[in-house]
Structure formats: structure tokens, C-alpha cells
Enzyme design. Structure first.
Site, PDB file in Angstrom:
ATOM      1  N   ARG A   1       0.881  -1.279   0.023  1.00  0.00           N
ATOM      2  CA  ARG A   1      -0.018  -0.090   0.097  1.00  0.00           C
ATOM      3  C   ARG A   1       0.746   1.318  -0.001  1.00  0.00           C
ATOM      4  O   ARG A   1       0.372   2.414  -0.570  1.00  0.00           O
ATOM      5  CB  ARG A   1      -0.853  -0.126   1.145  1.00  0.00           C
ATOM      6  CG  ARG A   1      -1.967  -0.868   1.408  1.00  0.00           C
ATOM      7  CD  ARG A   1      -2.956  -1.114   2.594  1.00  0.00           C
ATOM      8  NE  ARG A   1      -3.677   0.288   2.636  1.00  0.00           N
ATOM      9  CZ  ARG A   1      -3.616   1.397   3.436  1.00  0.00           C
ATOM     10  NH1 ARG A   1      -2.961   0.979   4.535  1.00  0.00           N
ATOM     11  NH2 ARG A   1      -4.375   2.243   3.351  1.00  0.00           N
TER      12      ARG A   1
ATOM     13  N   ILE B   1      -8.778   3.356   1.427  1.00  0.00           N
ATOM     14  CA  ILE B   1      -8.172   4.293   2.537  1.00  0.00           C
ATOM     15  C   ILE B   1      -6.566   4.667   2.065  1.00  0.00           C
ATOM     16  O   ILE B   1      -5.798   3.717   1.569  1.00  0.00           O
ATOM     17  CB  ILE B   1      -7.919   3.503   3.833  1.00  0.00           C
ATOM     18  CG1 ILE B   1      -9.284   2.860   4.159  1.00  0.00           C
ATOM     19  CG2 ILE B   1      -7.090   4.134   4.853  1.00  0.00           C
ATOM     20  CD1 ILE B   1      -9.519   1.779   5.302  1.00  0.00           C
TER      21      ILE B   1
ATOM     22  N   HIS C   1     -17.845  12.767   2.682  1.00  0.00           N
ATOM     23  CA  HIS C   1     -18.206  11.265   3.315  1.00  0.00           C
ATOM     24  C   HIS C   1     -19.572  11.198   3.647  1.00  0.00           C
ATOM     25  O   HIS C   1     -19.997  12.383   3.797  1.00  0.00           O
ATOM     26  CB  HIS C   1     -17.607  11.191   4.527  1.00  0.00           C
ATOM     27  CG  HIS C   1     -17.957   9.804   5.271  1.00  0.00           C
ATOM     28  ND1 HIS C   1     -17.241   8.575   4.796  1.00  0.00           N
ATOM     29  CD2 HIS C   1     -18.916   9.433   6.264  1.00  0.00           C
ATOM     30  CE1 HIS C   1     -18.094   7.712   5.587  1.00  0.00           C
ATOM     31  NE2 HIS C   1     -18.744   8.102   6.181  1.00  0.00           N
TER      32      HIS C   1
ATOM     33  N   ASP D   1     -11.679   8.409   8.473  1.00  0.00           N
ATOM     34  CA  ASP D   1     -13.082   9.415   8.624  1.00  0.00           C
ATOM     35  C   ASP D   1     -12.758   9.826   9.925  1.00  0.00           C
ATOM     36  O   ASP D   1     -13.900  10.237  10.470  1.00  0.00           O
ATOM     37  CB  ASP D   1     -14.345   8.687   8.085  1.00  0.00           C
ATOM     38  CG  ASP D   1     -14.341   7.978   6.945  1.00  0.00           C
ATOM     39  OD1 ASP D   1     -13.735   8.627   5.879  1.00  0.00           O
ATOM     40  OD2 ASP D   1     -14.756   6.933   6.556  1.00  0.00           O
TER      41      ASP D   1
HETATM   42  C1  GAR Z   1     -20.141  10.055  -2.495  1.00  0.00           C
HETATM   43  O1  GAR Z   1     -21.247  10.086  -1.768  1.00  0.00           O
HETATM   44  C2  GAR Z   1     -18.923  10.115  -1.552  1.00  0.00           C
HETATM   45  O2  GAR Z   1     -19.378  10.669  -0.133  1.00  0.00           O
HETATM   46  C3  GAR Z   1     -18.814   8.549  -1.261  1.00  0.00           C
HETATM   47  O3  GAR Z   1     -18.952   8.016  -2.565  1.00  0.00           O
HETATM   48  C4  GAR Z   1     -19.724   8.649  -3.158  1.00  0.00           C
HETATM   49  C5  GAR Z   1     -19.245   8.863  -4.617  1.00  0.00           C
HETATM   50  O4  GAR Z   1     -20.098   9.361  -5.291  1.00  0.00           O
HETATM   51  N1  GAR Z   1     -17.520   8.419  -0.576  1.00  0.00           N
HETATM   52  C6  GAR Z   1     -17.427   7.366   0.494  1.00  0.00           C
HETATM   53  O5  GAR Z   1     -18.292   6.610   0.919  1.00  0.00           O
HETATM   54  C7  GAR Z   1     -15.961   7.324   1.135  1.00  0.00           C
HETATM   55  N2  GAR Z   1     -16.136   6.537   2.295  1.00  0.00           N
HETATM   56  P1  GAR Z   1     -19.992   9.791  -6.719  1.00  0.00           P
HETATM   57  O6  GAR Z   1     -18.661   9.014  -7.593  1.00  0.00           O
HETATM   58  O7  GAR Z   1     -21.141   9.757  -7.548  1.00  0.00           O
HETATM   59  O8  GAR Z   1     -19.184  11.142  -6.697  1.00  0.00           O
END
Ligand code: GAR
Length: 198
Positions: free
Chosen positions: A64, A91, A108, A144
Site C-alpha cells: 500500500r 484508505i 463522506h 474518517d
Molecule cells: C459519495 O457519496 C462520497 O461521499 C462517497 O462515495 C460517493 C461517490 O459518489 N464516499 C465514500 O463513501 C467514502 N467513504 P460519486 O462517484 O457519484 O461522486
């Protein structure tokens, strides 16, 4: 103009809304590059907008940390002042975080510290919550756990399913992310000060 990198893994609707925001000359942000860890569908938005983009795949590296080094190098080549994780579902390793944080933010889909991790919307529903939302925060070495910059709440409708709730969260999330980045660009949010006070 604040030069930013946007990092994605999936559909990239937050990226698309940021690209749309930058089409307004009054929006003080330039997306200098888009990076992904996989063949993210959202890379098509970068391509269509003529924004340099790249994929750095963890599977191509022994560790990583090695992936983090390569991802950071690809971003650094574009001379950015802020790195925005907008749906990067991985991550980030400590060496990557240390290189960019506090100029490294994430969006988030929950009201942190509630429901951290990869399944925030599902976890809120499973907990029987009546409210959730979205948080834009600085990324630190935890998952987070970094300082919160902006949050907005979303009420959960009775019987609502994950996909519908997530879409409603995203409708709040896209303008919140754009507004947070604007506040950073305009000096209203000072990331170093927020991080130091945390
Ligand atoms: C978003 O809602 C973001 O907050 C979430 O993934 C989605 C991406 O949407 N991220 C997480 O859950 C990170 N832990 P998108 O690709 O349509 O912008």
C-alpha cells in the site's frame, strides 16, 4: 485560482459537479488533474473536459505504501495546492496522507463521527437512524477521523432504500463540496489552522 486534484473510484458525480462549477469564471478553482485507483466511470467526465487524468492501481505495487508513493508522485506532477477525495473508495496510506494533509480533504456520506467507513449509507439505515447527511473533512491518518470542515443533514424517509437515500445525500453533497472548496480557495477556511486546533 486554487489548483486541485480530484480523486475518484466510481461514477464521479461529485467530480462532474465540480467541473460544472469551474465552468463559471467566478469560481476560484482549477481542476489540474483527476486520479483514480481503478477504471472509474467518472474518468469520462475528466476526459470530456480535457482534464489530465490517470489511474494508479494498487494491484501493480508490492505494498500500500508503494502505491501511495506512486499515486502521490502522479498528483505532484500537476503542482496542485489541494487534493480532494470525492468518492475514492480506498484508505490512503500514511505516507500519502503525510505528504498532502492538511491540504487533503474528503467528502463522506454521513454526519461524522457517525458511520465512518465504506458503507456509511447502509450503516445509517441498519442503525435505524432518522437522520444522516454529509461531511467534508480533512483527511488524517485515521479512517474518517479528521477535522470536520462542513456538514449538512438529510432526513431519512420511512422505508427508504440505500440507493435512494444515497442519491438524496449526493444532491446535498455536490453543492456542499463545491462550497467548501470555494471557502478554502478564498481563505475563509484555513486548513492549517483547522488541523492545528484539532
Ligand atoms: C459519495 O457519496 C462520497 O461521499 C462517497 O462515495 C460517493 C461517490 O459518489 N464516499 C465514500 O463513501 C467514502 N467513504 P460519486 O462517484 O457519484 O461522486
Amino acid at each position: 485560482m486554487l489548483k486541485i486534484a480530484v480523486l475518484i473510484s466510481g461514477s464521479g458525480s461529485n467530480l462532474k459537479s465540480l467541473i460544472d462549477a469551474t465552468n463559471d469564471p467566478a469560481y476560484p478553482v482549477q481542476i489540474a488533474c483527476v486520479g483514480a485507483d481503478t477504471d472509474a466511470a467518472g474518468l469520462a467526465y475528466a476526459e470530456a473536459a480535457g482534464i489530465p487524468n490517470f489511474i494508479v492501481r494498487p494491484a501493480d505495487f508490492a505494498s500500500r505504501a508503494d502505491w501511495g508513493t506512486a499515486f502521490a508522485e502522479a498528483i505532484r506532477a500537476h503542482d496542485v495546492e489541494l487534493v480532494v477525495s470525492a468518492g475514492l473508495m480506498r484508505i490512503l496510506p500514511a505516507n500519502f496522507v503525510n505528504e498532502f494533509s492538511p491540504a487533503l480533504i474528503n467528502t463522506h456520506p454521513a454526519l461524522l463521527p457517525l458511520y465512518p467507513g465504506a458503507h456509511a449509507v447502509r450503516d445509517a439505515l441498519a442503525a435505524g437512524a432518522t437522520e444522516t447527511g454529509v461531511t467534508v473533512h480533512i483527511i488524517d491518518e485515521g479512517v474518517d477521523t479528521g477535522p470536520v470542515l462542513r456538514q449538512a443533514a438529510v432526513q431519512i424517509a420511512p422505508g427508504e432504500i440505500e440507493a435512494d437515500l444515497h442519491e438524496r445525500i449526493k444532491q446535498i453533497e455536490r453543492p456542499l463540496l463545491a462550497a467548501t472548496i470555494r471557502a478554502i480557495a478564498e481563505g475563509e477556511i484555513r486548513l492549517a489552522e483547522v488541523a492545528a486546533a484539532h
